[in-house]
Every structure is written in C-alpha cells, then in structure tokens.
Scaffold this motif. Structure first.
Motif, PDB file in Angstrom:
ATOM      1  N   PHE B  78       0.835  -1.198   0.000  1.00  0.00           N
ATOM      2  CA  PHE B  78       0.000   0.000   0.000  1.00  0.00           C
ATOM      3  C   PHE B  78       0.871   1.249   0.000  1.00  0.00           C
ATOM      4  CE2 PHE B  78      -2.238  -3.359   2.246  1.00  0.00           C
ATOM      5  CZ  PHE B  78      -3.497  -3.333   1.692  1.00  0.00           C
ATOM      6  N   ASN B  80       0.497   3.877   1.820  1.00  0.00           N
ATOM      7  CA  ASN B  80       0.770   4.386   3.174  1.00  0.00           C
ATOM      8  C   ASN B  80       1.364   3.293   4.074  1.00  0.00           C
ATOM      9  OD1 ASN B  80      -1.402   2.775   3.398  1.00  0.00           O
ATOM     10  ND2 ASN B  80      -2.767   4.279   4.311  1.00  0.00           N
ATOM     11  N   SER B  82       0.858   0.806   5.660  1.00  0.00           N
ATOM     12  CA  SER B  82      -0.060  -0.062   6.395  1.00  0.00           C
ATOM     13  C   SER B  82       0.654  -1.114   7.228  1.00  0.00           C
ATOM     14  CB  SER B  82      -1.043  -0.748   5.445  1.00  0.00           C
ATOM     15  OG  SER B  82      -1.941   0.199   4.932  1.00  0.00           O
ATOM     16  N   LEU B  83       1.695  -0.677   7.941  1.00  0.00           N
ATOM     17  CA  LEU B  83       2.315  -1.582   8.908  1.00  0.00           C
ATOM     18  C   LEU B  83       1.544  -1.446  10.215  1.00  0.00           C
ATOM     19  CD1 LEU B  83       6.050  -0.756   8.214  1.00  0.00           C
ATOM     20  CD2 LEU B  83       4.742  -2.695   7.375  1.00  0.00           C
ATOM     21  N   LEU B  84       1.605  -2.489  11.048  1.00  0.00           N
ATOM     22  CA  LEU B  84       0.920  -2.408  12.331  1.00  0.00           C
ATOM     23  C   LEU B  84       1.874  -1.773  13.336  1.00  0.00           C
ATOM     24  CD1 LEU B  84      -0.742  -5.903  12.156  1.00  0.00           C
ATOM     25  CD2 LEU B  84      -1.749  -3.689  11.634  1.00  0.00           C
ATOM     26  N   PRO B  85       1.517  -0.618  13.883  1.00  0.00           N
ATOM     27  CA  PRO B  85       2.469   0.157  14.686  1.00  0.00           C
ATOM     28  C   PRO B  85       2.862  -0.521  15.992  1.00  0.00           C
ATOM     29  CG  PRO B  85       0.298   1.195  14.717  1.00  0.00           C
ATOM     30  CD  PRO B  85       0.237   0.090  13.702  1.00  0.00           C
ATOM     31  N   TRP B  86       2.045  -1.485  16.465  1.00  0.00           N
ATOM     32  CA  TRP B  86       2.376  -2.118  17.748  1.00  0.00           C
ATOM     33  C   TRP B  86       3.267  -3.346  17.567  1.00  0.00           C
ATOM     34  CZ3 TRP B  86      -2.596  -0.744  16.337  1.00  0.00           C
ATOM     35  CH2 TRP B  86      -3.290  -1.707  15.592  1.00  0.00           C
ATOM     36  N   LEU B  87       3.625  -3.657  16.323  1.00  0.00           N
ATOM     37  CA  LEU B  87       4.501  -4.796  16.085  1.00  0.00           C
ATOM     38  C   LEU B  87       5.848  -4.307  15.544  1.00  0.00           C
ATOM     39  CD1 LEU B  87       2.067  -7.310  14.324  1.00  0.00           C
ATOM     40  CD2 LEU B  87       2.652  -7.184  16.728  1.00  0.00           C
ATOM     41  N   LEU B  95       4.023 -11.907  10.466  1.00  0.00           N
ATOM     42  CA  LEU B  95       2.567 -12.031  10.446  1.00  0.00           C
ATOM     43  C   LEU B  95       2.071 -12.471   9.067  1.00  0.00           C
ATOM     44  CD1 LEU B  95       0.289 -11.505  12.518  1.00  0.00           C
ATOM     45  CD2 LEU B  95       0.012  -9.245  11.523  1.00  0.00           C
ATOM     46  N   ALA B  96       2.820 -12.072   8.017  1.00  0.00           N
ATOM     47  CA  ALA B  96       2.441 -12.486   6.662  1.00  0.00           C
ATOM     48  C   ALA B  96       2.950 -13.887   6.352  1.00  0.00           C
ATOM     49  CB  ALA B  96       3.000 -11.499   5.641  1.00  0.00           C
ATOM     50  N   ARG B 145       7.420  -7.660   3.599  1.00  0.00           N
ATOM     51  CA  ARG B 145       6.234  -8.393   4.048  1.00  0.00           C
ATOM     52  C   ARG B 145       5.513  -9.032   2.859  1.00  0.00           C
ATOM     53  NH1 ARG B 145       1.575  -5.129   7.243  1.00  0.00           N
ATOM     54  NH2 ARG B 145       1.302  -4.132   5.229  1.00  0.00           N
TER      55      ARG B 145
END
Lengths: 255, 251
Positions: B78, B80, B82-87, B95-96, B145
């Motif tokens: 994406f 922007n 779209s990474l998860l900020p808490w990981l 995760l992928a 990812r």
C-alpha cells in the motif's frame, strides 16, 4: 520544577480555604455540622488505628475501605468481563448494534438505587446484589468505548488482515485488540469511577461493612463527624483510583 | 496464457461512475503498470483486481478462477505502508509468513521473515517498531512483508508515492532485484502516477484516463533496450558510485 512547587502550594491554599469555609459554616450557619477540628478529634481513633476491629460495624477506616475496595474490585471485574466482549460485538457487527443499541441506551441511565432492590430479589443476599448493581451500572462506559474503539479501526488494517489472510483469531489478537486497547482503557477508567460511586449507595442500602455502610450507620447513631470522615475517605480513594487508571492509560498510549 | 484477467469491469460510487469498461490481461511473470493522474480511480482498480473490492459488473479471473475475496497467494503493498504500529518490523513480516506457510515451525517463520528483511537491508532494524523507522525503511518493511509470503502475484498501489526521489530510486532498484531473485515468475500489477517509474520497472504500461467513467488505454510495450538502459542508469545512480554517503543518509 518551579511550576510543580507553585501547583502544590496553590492546591494547599485551596484546601485551607475550603477548610475555612467549612469551619465558618459549622460555627455560624449549621451548628449540627461538626467543625474540622471536632471531626478530626472524633475520628482520630479510626484513622490512627485503621486496621482495628472492635465490632462488626465498628472498625478502623483502613479495614472499612478495604472491604469496599474488595467489593468494588469484584463488581468492576464482572463489569469488564461482560462489557468488553459486548463492546467488541456491538462494534464489529452492525446487525448486533442495530438490535441492541436502543436497549442499551435505555439501561444506561438507570440509577444504582433502582437496580439494587432487583438484585436483592434475584439473589436474596446483599453481597451478590451489590456486585450485580456495581457491574450493571459501571459496565456501560466500557461497552461504549470498546465499541467506538472497534469502529475507529482504520479500513487499512482490515485490508491488511485480508491481504495477509489472517485467521479470525489472529486478526483479533494482532489487529483488533491492540488497535482498540487505548479506547478500552478510557472506558475502564470511567467504569471504575462509576463502580466507586455505586459502592456507597449499595452499602448504605444493604448495611454491609464498608465505608458506605459505616457512613449510614453513623448517621443513624447521630455521630455526624464520622459521616464527614467517610465522605473524605470516599473522595480521596476515588481520586487515587482515577489517578492509577490514568497512569495505566498514559503508559498504554505511550507504548 | 493470461494469468490475471479483468473483463468489462465497471464501478460507481453512488451516481459517480469511477471505472468503465476496463479490460486488462497480464501473462504470468509479466510486470504491468497502470499510470494515471490522482483521483482517476487507480486505487479502486487495483482493489478490484486484487479482490479487496467488488466491481459492479465484469469479472476478474486469476489462473482461470473467478476472484471472490482477496486473491490467494497474492501480496499487496500500500502507498501508506499499512504496517501495524504495535509490532516490530520482524513481527510485521512474520505475520504475513505464518498464514502463507502454516506447515512450518515458528523458527522457520522467523528465519523466512529475517531473510527478507536482510534482503531489503533492514536486518539490523528488525526489532524496531514502524514509528522508529523512516518512511523509506517502512516501505522496505512493507515490501519485505509482501515478498516473504512468496506470492504468485503482487499488487502495488503507488508503492513509492510517499517517498523522496532518491529513496524512491533506491527502492525501485530493490523491487526489481527482488522480482529477479524470486526464482519463479512473479506477476506484478503496479499503480503509479510516475511515468518514469513505470518505464523503469514494467514490461507494459496502460494509461488510465481521467474520471468519471475512466477507461484504460491500449498498452504500450516498453522497449527492451529502454529497460536495460534505464536499469543500468539507475543502478549506476544508486550503486554508490556517485554519492554513497548521501544515499545511506536518505535510507
């Protein structure tokens, strides 16, 4: 640093002013209201020996507070256990929301004084009735905040879950829960505040030992200074609880 | 043989027609770019092609199968990030990897994630969270990812749109080498508003007209000579021959 000292000084001045007003009222307007000095003298025993148990309803203020806190902890835990999953359901399912939102809006503003008799009828004992009332009254901020938190999850994150083909459980633990956590904690903080408000009413009506029960008993025994002792204790404990939750919330937001 | 096919795709939001009569076909291993101005419906097109959104009419097929829901064995990058900020970067990539290779052990999942982070030069930053990384580094994590799941097809939605020119050039090179290093044909559909980028990376280019009711132009094949010349030029620019310090700072 300078500002902290100034703030501490100012809050001290505020307390002194309120104590002055209290003394003035008790001396000139309402003679039944014990003055701060009298309140202190008559409450001394309860404050200086906070863990002393002289009788069922005659215990140190520390013990009384502990009973209330323990009861609040149980009711609050129950509220979180019911409220959090309910918030997640309402937030993630529009159908569920449309079905139950009106009911919740009606249940939300009901006073603890109204729930308690129902609890007594249902459980026939004061302790579970008190927990029932605390849980029912205090869970709503948790429900509403969790729901809003789930709704505020950006569409991007939902897309990530689809793109990475996350299982529903992985999506919940890795995306939904962490994204909602700050909202949940705001709800928990408000819920704890309400739980502490409700405990006093619940104890007064059921006459169980605790700050609220003690307050009501001392009113009936005409020992008015102890009422003030209870009021002050309730305020200070409530303040500390809110600060602790605020601290936990801030830590969470920073992480 | 067409691997990804879009047939007569149309999409409107309310009365506003966004896409109209879109036909597109990608062979396996082909890199195709769609160039268009902002707000021309590019993102909607890539979302429909990948199955993230459904079209009002028309069909999308991948390897002969009609697409319903996000395409299997596909990756997406994406604009922007779209990474998860808490990981951490590693956890984001991992995760992928997990759902893509369910039969692997947790150790293998971590190794695969680390391998791809190393490939984009972020091995040392694996434990940092997205907030601790620069924009270019975040997009590297997002690319790692997407590749770490070893997809058959990649959808890139303006992957370098938010980056400065130098970082952009470096990442374009890394993307090209990741595609070459995959060791199997990776079909790529990239959306971009940068014609240079499209020429540099793709085999064919379509232009998406201005909305409402945007349609696709016939495709322009990028001359092989032009590709190799651009590659050599870009490699020279980013190889460190000119200003290694500068590029490192940007990265």
């Amino acid at each position: 640093m300078k500002k902290t000292i100034a703030n501490t000084l100012l809050s001290f001045v505020g307390i002194v002013l309120v104590l002055g007003l209290w003394s003035f009222i008790s001396a000139n307007v309402a003679p039944d209201l014990p003055s701060p000095v009298r309140t202190w003298e008559e409450s001394r025993l309860y404050i200086m020996q906070p863990w002393e148990k002289r009788g069922e309803m005659d215990q140190g203020i520390g013990l009384m507070t502990a009973y209330s806190l323990f009861r609040v902890a149980k009711g609050f835990a129950l509220a979180l256990l019911i409220g959090t999953p309910l918030g997640f359901l309402l937030g993630s399912s529009p159908l569920f929301f449309r079905m139950f939102d009106p009911t919740i809006q009606i249940l939300r503003p009901i006073s603890p004084l109204a729930w308690l008799p129902l609890g007594l009828i249902l459980f026939r004992q004061s302790e579970p009735a008190a927990l029932f009332t605390i849980a029912l009254c205090s869970m709503w901020p948790t429900v509403v905040n969790t729901m809003q938190g789930v709704r505020a999850i950006p569409q991007d994150y939902h897309n990530v879950a689809k793109v990475l083909r996350l299982s529903p459980w992985r999506k919940f633990t890795k995306i939904m829960l962490p994204a909602t956590l700050p909202y949940m904690f705001s709800g928990y903080r408000l819920s704890l505040g309400i739980a502490w408000l409700v405990i006093v009413a619940a104890e007064m009506l059921t006459g169980t030992p605790g700050v609220g029960g003690f307050l009501w008993q001392e009113y009936n025994s005409l020992i008015y200074s102890h009422i003030l002792l209870c009021i002050l204790t309730i305020g200070i404990v409530g303040f500390i609880l809110d600060r602790l939750m605020g601290f936990a919330e801030a830590r969470l937001r920073a992480a | 043989m067409s691997f990804l096919t879009l047939e007569n795709i149309a999409k409107s939001f309310g009365p506003r027609s966004i896409l109209h009569n879109i036909n597109l076909s990608l062979a396996a291993g082909e890199f195709v770019s769609i160039v268009g101005a902002s707000a021309s419906g590019k993102t909607t097109l890539v979302k429909i092609a990948s199955g993230l959104q459904t079209a009002d009419s028309g069909t999308v097929t991948v390897a002969g199968q009609t697409v319903t829901g996000f395409v299997a064995q596909a990756g997406m990058v994406f604009q922007n990030y779209s990474l998860l900020p808490w990981l951490s970067a590693l956890e984001n990539v991992r995760l992928a990897v997990e759902p893509a290779f369910p039969e692997w052990t947790p150790k293998q999942h971590t190794e695969q994630a680390m391998k791809y982070l190393d490939m984009v030069g972020l091995g040392k930053a694996a434990l940092k969270t997205p907030a601790q990384l620069s924009g270019g580094m975040r997009q590297r994590v997002a690319i790692a990812r997407a590749f770490a799941a070893e997809p058959r097809i990649l959808f890139l939605d303006e992957p370098f749109g938010a980056l400065d020119a130098l970082t952009r050039a470096t990442l374009q090179q890394e993307l090209a080498s990741l595609c070459r290093a995959a060791g199997r044909p990776v079909t790529v559909l990239m959306i971009t508003n940068n014609i240079e980028e499209a020429i540099l990376l793709s085999h064919r280019i379509h232009v998406l007209g201005r909305g409402p009711g945007a349609t696709l132009s016939p495709s322009f094949a990028v001359e092989p000579d032009a590709v190799s010349l651009r590659h050599r030029l870009a490699e020279f620019l980013t190889s460190g021959a000119i200003a290694p310090r500068l590029i490192q700072e940007v990265a």
